[in-house]
Motif scaffolding. Structure first.
Motif, PDB file in Angstrom:
ATOM      1  N   ASP A 117      40.287  65.008  16.603  1.00 56.79           N
ATOM      2  CA  ASP A 117      39.482  63.644  16.473  1.00 56.79           C
ATOM      3  C   ASP A 117      39.287  63.305  15.055  1.00 56.79           C
ATOM      4  O   ASP A 117      38.660  64.325  14.631  1.00 56.79           O
ATOM      5  N   HIS A 225      32.892  62.836  24.217  1.00 55.00           N
ATOM      6  CA  HIS A 225      34.272  62.277  24.036  1.00 55.00           C
ATOM      7  C   HIS A 225      35.389  63.323  24.225  1.00 55.00           C
ATOM      8  O   HIS A 225      36.106  63.031  25.176  1.00 55.00           O
ATOM      9  N   HIS A 229      38.323  62.934  27.155  1.00 58.11           N
ATOM     10  CA  HIS A 229      39.653  63.065  27.271  1.00 58.11           C
ATOM     11  C   HIS A 229      40.175  63.696  28.402  1.00 58.11           C
ATOM     12  O   HIS A 229      41.179  63.510  28.814  1.00 58.11           O
ATOM     13  N   GLU A 257      41.681  56.376  22.392  1.00 56.56           N
ATOM     14  CA  GLU A 257      40.541  56.664  21.616  1.00 56.56           C
ATOM     15  C   GLU A 257      39.093  56.080  22.040  1.00 56.56           C
ATOM     16  O   GLU A 257      38.153  56.551  22.486  1.00 56.56           O
ATOM     17  N   ALA A 260      38.184  57.261  25.338  1.00 56.85           N
ATOM     18  CA  ALA A 260      37.289  58.623  25.335  1.00 56.85           C
ATOM     19  C   ALA A 260      35.904  58.002  24.929  1.00 56.85           C
ATOM     20  O   ALA A 260      34.999  58.775  25.482  1.00 56.85           O
TER      21      ALA A 260
HETATM   22 ZN   LIG Z   1      39.364  61.541  20.738  1.00 60.46          ZN
END
Ligand SMILES: [Zn+2]
Length: 421
Positions: A117, A225, A229, A257, A260
């Motif tokens: 990420d 985060h 996911h 994203e 998440a």
């Molecule tokens: Zn991510």
């Protein structure tokens, strides 16, 4: 079954259903979706069915989710170079040179299995629709309940990690041999690239890696985060089965994203809990700071969440300072539902010069006086302003004073029965 390339998604879904010997209603019930919606899907009347719906159908029909995502045209071959999303994310960080981008790409490639990420994704703007948000909240509350973490403030992330059967395996690092090889080619750009990667979750080994030395609140956010996911089935299943040659299309990846991030904030705010706490009094940065530190969430994430969820009519403008220059970047704008209904700032009517003017005044440290604004029906409202400056950004909060009932209306209620005597 033989499905040709030209077959539409709807026709393919219908074939899957019939192969299972299921009626529309029956299939919809098993998948947990609306049968009218399924019928529309099969007639190709839905332009782009959301991944969560496809994931439920895949589970109901016992087919790989990846296959349905491919049919719905959400995937593409992984070309050489950075994805559009990665480049965009890096742009927000400043303007990396071509050499830096190459180094980052090499580090990412080396970490490919981790699907790293990027830090800047936290700043990704854009909004999720109500259905997405509701679905994410449902999953988060169920997880917190399972972890016995509901109403435990701040959210005990270790407990939540454990119940998710994830392990904090360590920090985002490359093996010394890989680092050495990359350094030979890219010099200290490799270390810079590593700094940009905040965290990753490996679905096969159930391991979460987090960047070394993140400050506490950011560490919590990235941690949540990565749990996010893993928590959302349409993320977990997809990432677990994507191979090296396939990836989500950049705009879908952005969406993932954002989801998440939304899951992260929901885990940290415990769904509606922080909002309820904040809505007890008129919104201000004092209040946002107070609840933010109670829940251990950064002021930026708290402010955005509160404004998006509050019952009060308010809007938030955030201008990040450009790295190096300190100059204010174009503002991001968030409106509460009632403010959006009244003023349409988010949709189309935001008075950009007025917002910029107040951000600049806040940056200078000027006191911000209340302003008057006309709503979409032409009624005049008084809007109170509050501001906050941090090393990263300048924030201005616009808050309508609570609507006062006109005196006359109240009097009429009293007078009417008297007159009828
Ligand atoms: Zn991510």
């Amino acid at each position: 079954m033989a499905v040709t390339d030209k077959t539409t998604l709807g026709a393919r879904l219908r074939e899957l259903r019939l192969a299972k010997g299921l009626g529309l209603r029956e299939a919809a019930t098993i998948a947990g979706i609306n049968h009218g919606y399924l019928s529309q899907l099969e007639r190709d009347e839905v332009a782009q069915p959301a991944p969560p719906v496809l994931q439920k159908l895949a589970a109901a029909y016992d087919e790989p989710f990846l296959l349905l995502m491919r049919w719905a045209n959400y995937l593409e071959d992984d070309p050489q170079g950075l994805s559009a999303n990665q480049s965009r994310a890096l742009k927000i960080m400043g303007e990396p040179t071509a050499a830096e981008l190459q180094a980052i790409k090499a580090v990412l490639d080396a970490m490919r299995a981790g699907r790293a990420d990027m830090s800047a994704l936290q700043r990704l703007d854009g909004h999720l629709d109500q259905a997405d948000r509701a679905e994410i909240r449902r999953h988060v509350l169920a997880l917190l309940r399972r972890a016995d973490a509901l109403d435990v403030i701040p959210t005990p992330l270790d407990q939540v990690t454990e119940i998710s059967k994830l392990v904090i395996a360590g920090e985002v690092t490359l093996s010394p041999a890989v680092t050495r090889r990359l350094r030979e080619r890219f010099g200290d750009l490799v270390d810079k690239a590593l700094e940009l990667i905040l965290g990753s979750v490996q679905f096969d080994s159930r391991e979460v890696y987090l960047q070394k030395g993140l400050y506490h609140l950011k560490h919590r956010f990235v941690h949540a985060h990565e749990i996010g996911h893993d928590l959302l089935p349409w993320h977990r299943e997809l990432y677990a089965s994507l191979d090296d040659k396939t990836r989500l299309k950049p705009e879908v990846h952005d969406q993932y994203e954002r989801q998440a991030n939304q899951a992260a904030i929901e885990i940290l705010t415990q769904g509606d809990r922080l909002r309820a706490e904040a809505d007890d009094s008129a919104l201000s940065f004092d209040l946002i700071n107070r609840v933010g530190s109670q829940f251990e969430i950064s002021v930026q994430a708290t402010a955005r969440h509160v404004v998006e969820e509050t019952h009060q009519a308010c809007a938030l403008a955030i201008s990040y300072r450009g790295s190096g220059t300190g100059k204010l970047m174009p503002p991001h704008l968030y409106s509460s539902r009632s403010f959006e209904e009244g003023f349409h700032w988010q949709s189309d009517r935001a008075p950009a010069p007025l917002i910029q003017q107040h951000l600049r005044a806040a940056q200078r440290g000027d006191a911000l006086e209340p302003i008057t604004l006309a709503d979409v029906r032409g009624r005049i409202a008084t809007v109170h302003l509050d501001s906050l400056c941090t090393p990263q950004a300048v924030f201005v909060l616009f808050r309508c004073s609570p609507e006062k009932k006109p005196l006359l209306t109240r009097l009429t209620h009293v007078e009417w029965p008297l007159r009828s005597h």
